[in-house]
Design an enzyme around this catalytic site. Structure first.
Site, mmCIF file in Angstrom:
data_model
loop_
_atom_site.group_PDB
_atom_site.id
_atom_site.type_symbol
_atom_site.label_atom_id
_atom_site.label_comp_id
_atom_site.label_asym_id
_atom_site.label_seq_id
_atom_site.Cartn_x
_atom_site.Cartn_y
_atom_site.Cartn_z
ATOM 1 N N HIS A 9 0.905 -1.128 -0.002
ATOM 2 C CA HIS A 9 -0.062 0.070 -0.126
ATOM 3 C C HIS A 9 0.730 1.145 0.130
ATOM 4 C CE1 HIS A 9 -2.912 2.797 2.374
ATOM 5 N NE2 HIS A 9 -3.539 2.555 1.009
ATOM 6 N N HIS A 51 -1.096 10.545 -2.410
ATOM 7 C CA HIS A 51 -2.319 10.310 -1.931
ATOM 8 C C HIS A 51 -3.256 11.527 -1.803
ATOM 9 C CE1 HIS A 51 -5.419 9.429 0.881
ATOM 10 N NE2 HIS A 51 -5.527 8.137 0.409
#
Length: 248
Positions: A9, A51
Site C-alpha cells: 500500500h 495520495h
C-alpha cells in the site's frame, strides 16, 4: 487457486514515506506481488504519485497538486515528515515509478488508484491509458478508484483494461454491480470481507477478484489468508508475507 497476492500500500508505507521511490523500492526488495499507488495531475498535467489532493501532509510545502507545476512540486521535500533519513525525497511521476520497476526487473501487479473526487481531473483516464500502453503494462495493471465514473471511462477507452471498484461500506450484491461495470475486481475495506465470507463465495462464483485494504494486523491477515482471497493491500508487506507463509 494461486496464493493470495501481497500488495504494498503506497509502497512499504510503514517503513518509508508513502508513494515515494524509496517506499516502492523497499516493497519490491521485500518480495511483494503487487504495488498500490495513487495518482493526481499537476498544473501542467503531469501524472504525479501522491495520495492527497494537497501536499501539506507529506511535504514541507502547501497547496493543491492541481495548482502546482511538476517543477514546483519537485522543489519540495516529501521525505522528512516521515523521518530525516528520507530528507529531500522528491515526489515521483508515474513514469519515474515505472522506470524504477524496470531497473529492478520487477514484473508484478501495479494497482493504480485514480484520485479524482474532491478534485476532478478531466482527461486523467486518457493520460493513464497512454502511459500504460507506451510501457506495455496492459496485463500487469489494474485501475482502482472510489470514483467509479472514472473507471467506467477507463473501460470505454480501453475495453481490455482491468478495473477494481473501491468502496468502504456494504453494497447490496456487489458482485452484480461489478459485473454491470465489467470490473475484474472489488476492492472493499477489509472489515467488509473479514466479517462476510459470503461475499468471498459469491465473488468466486462470478470469477470476480477481491483485493482488500488496508490490512496491517496479524490477526486480520490470518483470517483473510484463510479465506484465500485474491489480494491483500498492506502497509506492512513483510508481515503479510510472513503470515502467508504460515497459512498458505
Amino acid at each position: 487457486m494461486e496464493k493470495t497476492k501481497v500488495i504494498a500500500h503506497r509502497g512499504a508505507a510503514a517503513y518509508a514515506p508513502e508513494n515515494t521511490l524509496p517506499s516502492f523500492e523497499k516493497a519490491v526488495d521485500m518480495g511483494v506481488d503487487g504495488l498500490e499507488l495513487d495518482v493526481h495531475l499537476s498544473k501542467d498535467r503531469e501524472v504525479v504519485v501522491i495520495h492527497d489532493e494537497r501536499i501539506d501532509q507529506t511535504s514541507n510545502g502547501t497547496g493543491f497538486v492541481k495548482d502546482l507545476t511538476l517543477a514546483e512540486l519537485k522543489n519540495f521535500d516529501f521525505g522528512s515528515w516521515f523521518n530525516m533519513n528520507f530528507c529531500q525525497t522528491k515526489i515521483p511521476t508515474l513514469e519515474e515509478v515505472i522506470e524504477l520497476l524496470d531497473r529492478k526487473k520487477w514484473t508484478g501487479l501495479l494497482n493504480i488508484e485514480i484520485k479524482s473526487g474532491i478534485v476532478i481531473y478531466p482527461g486523467i483516464e486518457e493520460k493513464l491509458i497512454d502511459i500504460v500502453r507506451e510501457n506495455n503494462l496492459g496485463d500487469r495493471v489494474i485501475f482502482s478508484s472510489f470514483n467509479h465514473q472514472c473507471l467506467k471511462v477507463i473501460k470505454e477507452i480501453e475495453e481490455k483494461a482491468e478495473i477494481g471498484l473501491l468502496y468502504v461500506s456494504n453494497i447490496i450484491d456487489p458482485w452484480l454491480y461489478a459485473e454491470y461495470l465489467g470490473a475484474a475486481a472489488l476492492h472493499p475495506e477489509f472489515h467488509i470481507v473479514y466479517n462476510n465470507p459470503h461475499l468471498v463465495e459469491k465473488c468466486r462464483e462470478k470469477s470476480i477478484a477481491i483485493n482488500t485494504y488496508t490490512v496491517d494486523k496479524e490477526k486480520h491477515l490470518t483470517g483473510l489468508f484463510k479465506y484465500k482471497i485474491d489480494g491483500i493491500i498492506t502497509n506492512k508487506p513483510d508481515l503479510a508475507l510472513k503470515v502467508r507463509r504460515k497459512y498458505q
